[in-house]
Write an enzyme that holds these catalytic residues in place. Structure first.
Site, mmCIF file in Angstrom:
data_model
loop_
_atom_site.group_PDB
_atom_site.id
_atom_site.type_symbol
_atom_site.label_atom_id
_atom_site.label_comp_id
_atom_site.label_asym_id
_atom_site.label_seq_id
_atom_site.Cartn_x
_atom_site.Cartn_y
_atom_site.Cartn_z
ATOM 1 N N HIS A 396 4.749 -17.100 89.376
ATOM 2 C CA HIS A 396 5.058 -15.684 89.610
ATOM 3 C C HIS A 396 4.854 -15.273 91.061
ATOM 4 O O HIS A 396 5.274 -14.186 91.477
ATOM 5 C CB HIS A 396 4.185 -14.812 88.699
ATOM 6 C CG HIS A 396 4.909 -13.634 88.124
ATOM 7 N ND1 HIS A 396 5.962 -13.012 88.759
ATOM 8 C CD2 HIS A 396 4.745 -12.963 86.953
ATOM 9 C CE1 HIS A 396 6.404 -12.008 88.023
ATOM 10 N NE2 HIS A 396 5.684 -11.959 86.916
ATOM 11 N N ASP A 400 10.420 -13.997 90.330
ATOM 12 C CA ASP A 400 10.308 -12.738 89.608
ATOM 13 C C ASP A 400 10.671 -12.937 88.140
ATOM 14 O O ASP A 400 11.507 -13.787 87.798
ATOM 15 C CB ASP A 400 11.222 -11.678 90.222
ATOM 16 C CG ASP A 400 10.791 -11.286 91.626
ATOM 17 O OD1 ASP A 400 9.577 -11.417 91.913
ATOM 18 O OD2 ASP A 400 11.646 -10.873 92.424
#
Length: 424
Positions: A396, A400
């Site tokens: 992450h 995204d």
């Protein structure tokens, strides 16, 4: 008589220290030139250290599990003549060879002795009286098959390498009329107080370190998507029927690799490596797909290089070759490094959902769950379809959530309409 001292050789790639994994000799043994003395573990693979001389082992320089610096004394051998006064200014050459299954017993015992012959390999007859805590060698598919048949693997004689239990061994066991009832009932319910301590060294230590490092450094998140694989399975069956005899059988994996390659054209941020120390993301044009493979010494990830330039059959051949090399302990360091994105599958044991751990410094890993037939509603009608989940994980810090979802849904679209895999 003289003494020949062998130092830990420089294996290359800037490696300053290695882990001594297993000795194949002990003090007092006579050795000959090119005989393997020990295995050492680098960050990527197991490496054999052969003897450059004939002689008698008089001292060992370390214990299995010990981390040794390049240039430290590995072993001393008594030889005819004056020996090497300068203590092997030219270190022994190394031979790259990931450890084979038969060596696992030596790692577990953590003693500097040669690996004993596996018990299962010397037993006769369809049934073996293994110790209750002895884990027989077998692939995940064989273990599941045995579970489905209600067979205790420890009772089956293995005919494969190092006593590995094969599917044929299960058939032979059943043919002889053996069953769980043949095991003594009293032994099955006896209380146990035994304990076993297994040193975490060699390949298992490297796996543990990499998994811990990956979960501590990357911000993992997983995304699961359901895919209707009926059409691609029909295409696979058709291609195997038409070309299987001449080109080889196709599994689902080459189709998954192809779908990843095509999807990555629109989502290049998934085919990347993240150097978190330098704070640099490197996106790569070449798609080097790591295919997670279970072996007797643990999880390995051989790499299908330039998957973007391979046909279905080319990918299938390379996946099979690399998986076989990894399972047999023959995969080289180059074959086990350099991936840009990883594909992991537990095959028939794939379950419904999984949360795979990233193979750092990669930022994406695509996980495959098992295929099941389920009733689905299509255009108002209930029909039976072959369904499969993709359980994938992403970093992450780099990827995204929306991009990850769109990437997996792109793979879904390609597999559900398999003709689009080949439309340029």
């Amino acid at each position: 008589m003289g003494t020949h001292v062998i130092k830990m050789p420089d294996i290359g790639e800037g490696i300053a220290e290695v882990e001594l994994s297993v000795w194949h000799v002990k003090v007092g043994d006579m050795v000959v030139e090119d005989q393997v003395l020990a295995d050492v573990m680098t960050d990527k693979a197991m490496v054999d250290i052969p003897s450059p001389v004939h002689g008698k082992v008089i001292a060992l320089g370390g214990q299995p599990g010990e981390v040794m610096a390049v240039g430290s004394v590995l072993i001393s051998i008594e030889v005819e003549g004056a020996g090497n006064v300068k203590e092997s200014a030219q270190p022994a050459p190394v031979k790259e060879a990931p450890v084979a299954a038969a060596k696992v017993e030596t790692v577990v015992e953590s003693k500097p002795v040669a690996a004993p012959a596996p018990k299962a390999a010397v037993c006769q007859g369809p049934m073996v009286a293994r110790a209750a805590d002895e884990r027989p060698l077998a692939s995940p598919a064989v273990r599941k098959h045995a579970l489905d048949l209600g067979i205790q693997l420890r009772l089956v004689r293995g005919s494969g390498p190092a006593g590995r239990v094969l599917h044929e061994d299960l058939d032979a066991y059943l043919a002889q009329g053996q069953s769980n009832a043949s095991a003594p009932v009293a032994a099955a319910y006896a209380q146990r107080t035994d304990e076993q301590q297994i040193p975490v060294i060699g390949m298992r230590r490297k796996i543990a370190q990499r998994m811990q490092d990956a979960t501590q450094r990357a911000a993992h998140f997983s995304y699961v998507e359901e895919i209707d694989v009926t059409a691609v399975e029909e295409l696979r069956a058709h291609l195997n029927e038409k070309h299987g005899a001449t080109r080889g059988k196709l599994t689902l994996l080459p189709f998954l690799v192809r779908a990843m390659v095509v999807a990555l054209r629109d989502f290049p941020q998934m085919n990347a490596r993240y150097d978190d120390e330098a704070q640099v993301i490197t996106r790569l044009g070449a798609v080097h797909v790591g295919v997670a493979t279970q072996s007797d010494v643990g999880l390995m990830v051989p790499v299908v290089r330039h998957a973007e330039a391979r046909s279905l059959w080319d990918s299938a051949t390379e996946i099979a070759r690399l998986a076989n090399a990894a399972r047999n302990g023959k995969a080289s360091r180059d074959e086990l490094s350099g991936s840009t994105i990883t594909l992991t599958s537990l095959g028939a044991l794939g379950g419904i959902v999984s949360t795979p751990v990233l193979n750092l410094p990669e930022v994406a890993i695509v996980g495959v769950n098992k295929i099941v037939e389920r009733p689905m509603v299509i255009k108002g009608q209930i029909v039976i379809r072959k369904m499969m989940n993709l359980s994938s994980s992403f970093d992450h810090r780099v990827v995204d959530g929306m991009d990850a979802a769109l990437f997996i849904q792109a793979i879904r679209g390609l597999l559900e309409q398999p003709a689009t895999l080949f439309v340029e």
